[in-house]
Design a protein around this motif. Structure first.
Motif, PDB file in Angstrom:
ATOM      1  N   HIS A 160       0.835  -1.206   0.000  1.00  0.00           N
ATOM      2  CA  HIS A 160       0.000   0.000   0.000  1.00  0.00           C
ATOM      3  C   HIS A 160       0.868   1.255   0.000  1.00  0.00           C
ATOM      4  CE1 HIS A 160      -3.432  -2.510   0.763  1.00  0.00           C
ATOM      5  NE2 HIS A 160      -2.919  -2.955   1.894  1.00  0.00           N
ATOM      6  N   ALA A 161       1.884   1.243   0.849  1.00  0.00           N
ATOM      7  CA  ALA A 161       2.746   2.419   0.956  1.00  0.00           C
ATOM      8  C   ALA A 161       3.482   2.664  -0.356  1.00  0.00           C
ATOM      9  CB  ALA A 161       3.744   2.228   2.097  1.00  0.00           C
ATOM     10  N   ALA A 162       4.020   1.593  -0.945  1.00  0.00           N
ATOM     11  CA  ALA A 162       4.779   1.744  -2.192  1.00  0.00           C
ATOM     12  C   ALA A 162       3.875   2.273  -3.304  1.00  0.00           C
ATOM     13  CB  ALA A 162       5.401   0.406  -2.585  1.00  0.00           C
ATOM     14  N   ALA A 163       2.638   1.774  -3.375  1.00  0.00           N
ATOM     15  CA  ALA A 163       1.713   2.251  -4.420  1.00  0.00           C
ATOM     16  C   ALA A 163       1.438   3.739  -4.244  1.00  0.00           C
ATOM     17  CB  ALA A 163       0.417   1.446  -4.367  1.00  0.00           C
ATOM     18  N   ALA A 164       1.242   4.157  -2.989  1.00  0.00           N
ATOM     19  CA  ALA A 164       0.951   5.576  -2.732  1.00  0.00           C
ATOM     20  C   ALA A 164       2.161   6.447  -3.070  1.00  0.00           C
ATOM     21  CB  ALA A 164       0.556   5.761  -1.262  1.00  0.00           C
ATOM     22  N   ILE A 165       3.353   5.951  -2.782  1.00  0.00           N
ATOM     23  CA  ILE A 165       4.565   6.731  -3.059  1.00  0.00           C
ATOM     24  C   ILE A 165       4.793   6.847  -4.573  1.00  0.00           C
ATOM     25  CG2 ILE A 165       7.099   6.669  -2.879  1.00  0.00           C
ATOM     26  CD1 ILE A 165       6.652   5.552   0.004  1.00  0.00           C
ATOM     27  N   VAL A 166       4.594   5.749  -5.285  1.00  0.00           N
ATOM     28  CA  VAL A 166       4.804   5.785  -6.742  1.00  0.00           C
ATOM     29  C   VAL A 166       3.743   6.674  -7.407  1.00  0.00           C
ATOM     30  CG1 VAL A 166       4.757   4.364  -8.838  1.00  0.00           C
ATOM     31  CG2 VAL A 166       6.013   3.586  -6.820  1.00  0.00           C
ATOM     32  N   GLU A 167       2.547   6.673  -6.852  1.00  0.00           N
ATOM     33  CA  GLU A 167       1.493   7.554  -7.391  1.00  0.00           C
ATOM     34  C   GLU A 167       1.907   9.027  -7.220  1.00  0.00           C
ATOM     35  OE1 GLU A 167      -2.937   6.797  -6.636  1.00  0.00           O
ATOM     36  OE2 GLU A 167      -2.503   8.569  -5.412  1.00  0.00           O
ATOM     37  N   ALA A 168       2.448   9.358  -6.044  1.00  0.00           N
ATOM     38  CA  ALA A 168       2.839  10.745  -5.778  1.00  0.00           C
ATOM     39  C   ALA A 168       4.139  11.113  -6.475  1.00  0.00           C
ATOM     40  CB  ALA A 168       2.996  10.942  -4.260  1.00  0.00           C
ATOM     41  N   ARG A 169       4.965  10.088  -6.731  1.00  0.00           N
ATOM     42  CA  ARG A 169       6.310  10.365  -7.236  1.00  0.00           C
ATOM     43  C   ARG A 169       6.653   9.249  -8.234  1.00  0.00           C
ATOM     44  NH1 ARG A 169      11.565   9.451  -6.196  1.00  0.00           N
ATOM     45  NH2 ARG A 169      12.920  11.293  -6.111  1.00  0.00           N
ATOM     46  N   PRO A 170       6.113   9.356  -9.465  1.00  0.00           N
ATOM     47  CA  PRO A 170       6.201   8.235 -10.410  1.00  0.00           C
ATOM     48  C   PRO A 170       7.628   7.795 -10.750  1.00  0.00           C
ATOM     49  CG  PRO A 170       4.572   9.847 -11.139  1.00  0.00           C
ATOM     50  CD  PRO A 170       5.267  10.462  -9.975  1.00  0.00           C
ATOM     51  N   ALA A 171       8.615   8.671 -10.546  1.00  0.00           N
ATOM     52  CA  ALA A 171       9.993   8.278 -10.885  1.00  0.00           C
ATOM     53  C   ALA A 171      10.596   7.329  -9.847  1.00  0.00           C
ATOM     54  CB  ALA A 171      10.865   9.529 -10.995  1.00  0.00           C
ATOM     55  N   THR A 172       9.893   7.092  -8.774  1.00  0.00           N
ATOM     56  CA  THR A 172      10.457   6.261  -7.680  1.00  0.00           C
ATOM     57  C   THR A 172      10.680   4.821  -8.145  1.00  0.00           C
ATOM     58  OG1 THR A 172       9.200   7.586  -6.118  1.00  0.00           O
ATOM     59  CG2 THR A 172      10.108   5.510  -5.292  1.00  0.00           C
ATOM     60  N   GLU A 173      11.889   4.349  -7.906  1.00  0.00           N
ATOM     61  CA  GLU A 173      12.185   2.937  -8.166  1.00  0.00           C
ATOM     62  C   GLU A 173      11.943   2.183  -6.853  1.00  0.00           C
ATOM     63  OE1 GLU A 173      16.159   0.387  -9.076  1.00  0.00           O
ATOM     64  OE2 GLU A 173      16.163   2.451  -9.783  1.00  0.00           O
ATOM     65  N   VAL A 174      11.342   1.003  -6.940  1.00  0.00           N
ATOM     66  CA  VAL A 174      11.059   0.232  -5.721  1.00  0.00           C
ATOM     67  C   VAL A 174      11.928  -1.024  -5.713  1.00  0.00           C
ATOM     68  CG1 VAL A 174       9.280  -1.016  -4.425  1.00  0.00           C
ATOM     69  CG2 VAL A 174       8.683   1.083  -5.658  1.00  0.00           C
ATOM     70  N   ALA A 175      12.602  -1.260  -4.593  1.00  0.00           N
ATOM     71  CA  ALA A 175      13.432  -2.468  -4.462  1.00  0.00           C
ATOM     72  C   ALA A 175      13.049  -3.181  -3.170  1.00  0.00           C
ATOM     73  CB  ALA A 175      14.910  -2.080  -4.431  1.00  0.00           C
ATOM     74  N   VAL A 176      12.936  -4.498  -3.241  1.00  0.00           N
ATOM     75  CA  VAL A 176      12.504  -5.278  -2.072  1.00  0.00           C
ATOM     76  C   VAL A 176      13.622  -6.191  -1.578  1.00  0.00           C
ATOM     77  CG1 VAL A 176      10.940  -7.126  -1.342  1.00  0.00           C
ATOM     78  CG2 VAL A 176      10.049  -5.195  -2.649  1.00  0.00           C
ATOM     79  N   VAL A 177      13.835  -6.151  -0.284  1.00  0.00           N
ATOM     80  CA  VAL A 177      14.739  -7.112   0.360  1.00  0.00           C
ATOM     81  C   VAL A 177      13.847  -8.117   1.092  1.00  0.00           C
ATOM     82  CG1 VAL A 177      16.538  -7.421   2.098  1.00  0.00           C
ATOM     83  CG2 VAL A 177      16.545  -5.380   0.639  1.00  0.00           C
ATOM     84  N   PRO A 178      13.821  -9.363   0.641  1.00  0.00           N
ATOM     85  CA  PRO A 178      12.882 -10.317   1.251  1.00  0.00           C
ATOM     86  C   PRO A 178      13.212 -10.621   2.705  1.00  0.00           C
ATOM     87  CG  PRO A 178      14.293 -11.401  -0.375  1.00  0.00           C
ATOM     88  CD  PRO A 178      14.633  -9.950  -0.423  1.00  0.00           C
ATOM     89  N   GLY A 179      12.186 -11.066   3.420  1.00  0.00           N
ATOM     90  CA  GLY A 179      12.369 -11.440   4.820  1.00  0.00           C
ATOM     91  C   GLY A 179      11.782 -12.823   5.067  1.00  0.00           C
ATOM     92  N   VAL A 180      12.055 -13.385   6.223  1.00  0.00           N
ATOM     93  CA  VAL A 180      11.506 -14.706   6.570  1.00  0.00           C
ATOM     94  C   VAL A 180      10.022 -14.543   6.878  1.00  0.00           C
ATOM     95  CG1 VAL A 180      11.584 -16.601   8.241  1.00  0.00           C
ATOM     96  CG2 VAL A 180      13.708 -15.474   7.525  1.00  0.00           C
TER      97      VAL A 180
END
Ligand SMILES: C[S@@+](CC[C@H](N)C(=O)[O-])C[C@H]1O[C@@H](n2cnc3c(N)ncnc32)[C@H](O)[C@@H]1O
Length: 251
Positions: A124-144
């Motif tokens: 949800h947070a990433a979608a809202a950030i990309v909507e406000a700032r479309p140039a944002t690149e998203v990278a995920v570090v997986p967790g257990v």
């Protein structure tokens, strides 16, 4: 340069990069289940956001405390409404400090319980950030994921061979959806199980009669509890249930 800083250099290369939003899985809560990459990244962030629910608190902080600089964390408090529209609107408002920090070229991440790709507020947070700032690149570090940590404590695999696994958010679904999962899978993992305890007990009296039950609460956290029954199981939000068809697991 400390050995941890040297390790971070090897693990992260040129990350974290300004302008990239990092979703960092903290695991179920035990600091020993935080990945090396997550720890290294946390040490290099200018701003780390941690979600916290008004009603249920948050667990990520205890897993990451040793790796974050004082003052670098900001809590994003949410009330988790059921209406999807209200969820999206809520996150649009909440992520403003992260958007501003990304605009300033700061190194920004958001920490989530378990893995960020599994029923996580990070989506949800990433979608809202990309909507406000479309140039944002998203990278995920997986967790257990919490369900894997629970299975590890139990000492029993979630699936073997051709076993089918279903993972469901129990409190968000109707009884019919749960029954459909039972018909389709050999192992059914029910997250958000606390609020659905009454329905899950009824399921065990009906279509899931004979299935094995594992209740895991606050895995890796204070108050951790495991049981092979739902009798007396607390309605804690931080609880999950694993149901296994009688023939599943090791056949
Ligand atoms: C919003 S989901 C997040 C799942 C998380 N992303 C993961 O990978 O485990 C929250 C649900 O995950 C489960 N959960 C998360 N952490 C847990 C823990 N430490 N012990 C037991 N269940 C946990 C609970 O079922 C809780 O209701």
């Amino acid at each position: 340069m400390s050995s941890l800083d040297q390790l971070a250099g090897r693990l992260l290369g040129d990350h974290p990069r300004p302008g990239v939003l990092y979703g960092i899985g903290a695991g179920p809560g035990d600091p020993g289940l935080l990945t090396l990459r997550a720890a290294a990244l946390l040490r290099r962030l200018d701003l780390g956001a941690v979600p916290r629910s008004v009603r249920r608190g948050g667990v990520a902080v205890q897993a990451i405390a040793a790796h974050t600089a004082p003052g670098s964390l900001v809590e994003l408090v949410s009330d988790m409404p059921a209406d999807p529209g209200a969820v999206e609107r809520g996150w649009r408002g909440r992520v403003a400090p992260l958007v501003a920090a990304l605009d300033e070229g700061r190194r920004v991440g958001m920490v989530t319980d378990g893995d960020p790709s599994l029923y996580s507020t990070f989506a949800h947070a990433a979608a809202a950030i990309v909507e406000a700032r479309p140039a944002t690149e998203v990278a995920v570090v997986p967790g257990v994921p919490s369900m894997c940590a629970a299975a590890a404590v139990e000492g029993r695999p979630l699936a073997v061979g051709a076993d089918r696994v279903a993972v469901l958010p129990a409190s968000r679904l109707e009884t019919g959806d749960l029954e459909a999962a039972l018909a389709a899978a050999d192992t059914v993992v029910l997250l958000k199980a606390g609020a659905a305890m009454r329905r899950l007990r009824a399921l065990l009296e009906g279509p899931a009669r004979g299935w094995s039950v594992r209740y895991a609460r606050r895995v890796g956290l204070e108050g951790e509890e495991h049981a092979d029954t739902l009798d007396g199981a607390s309605a804690d939000y931080m609880a999950l249930v694993i149901l296994r068809r009688p023939a599943a697991g090791g056949e």
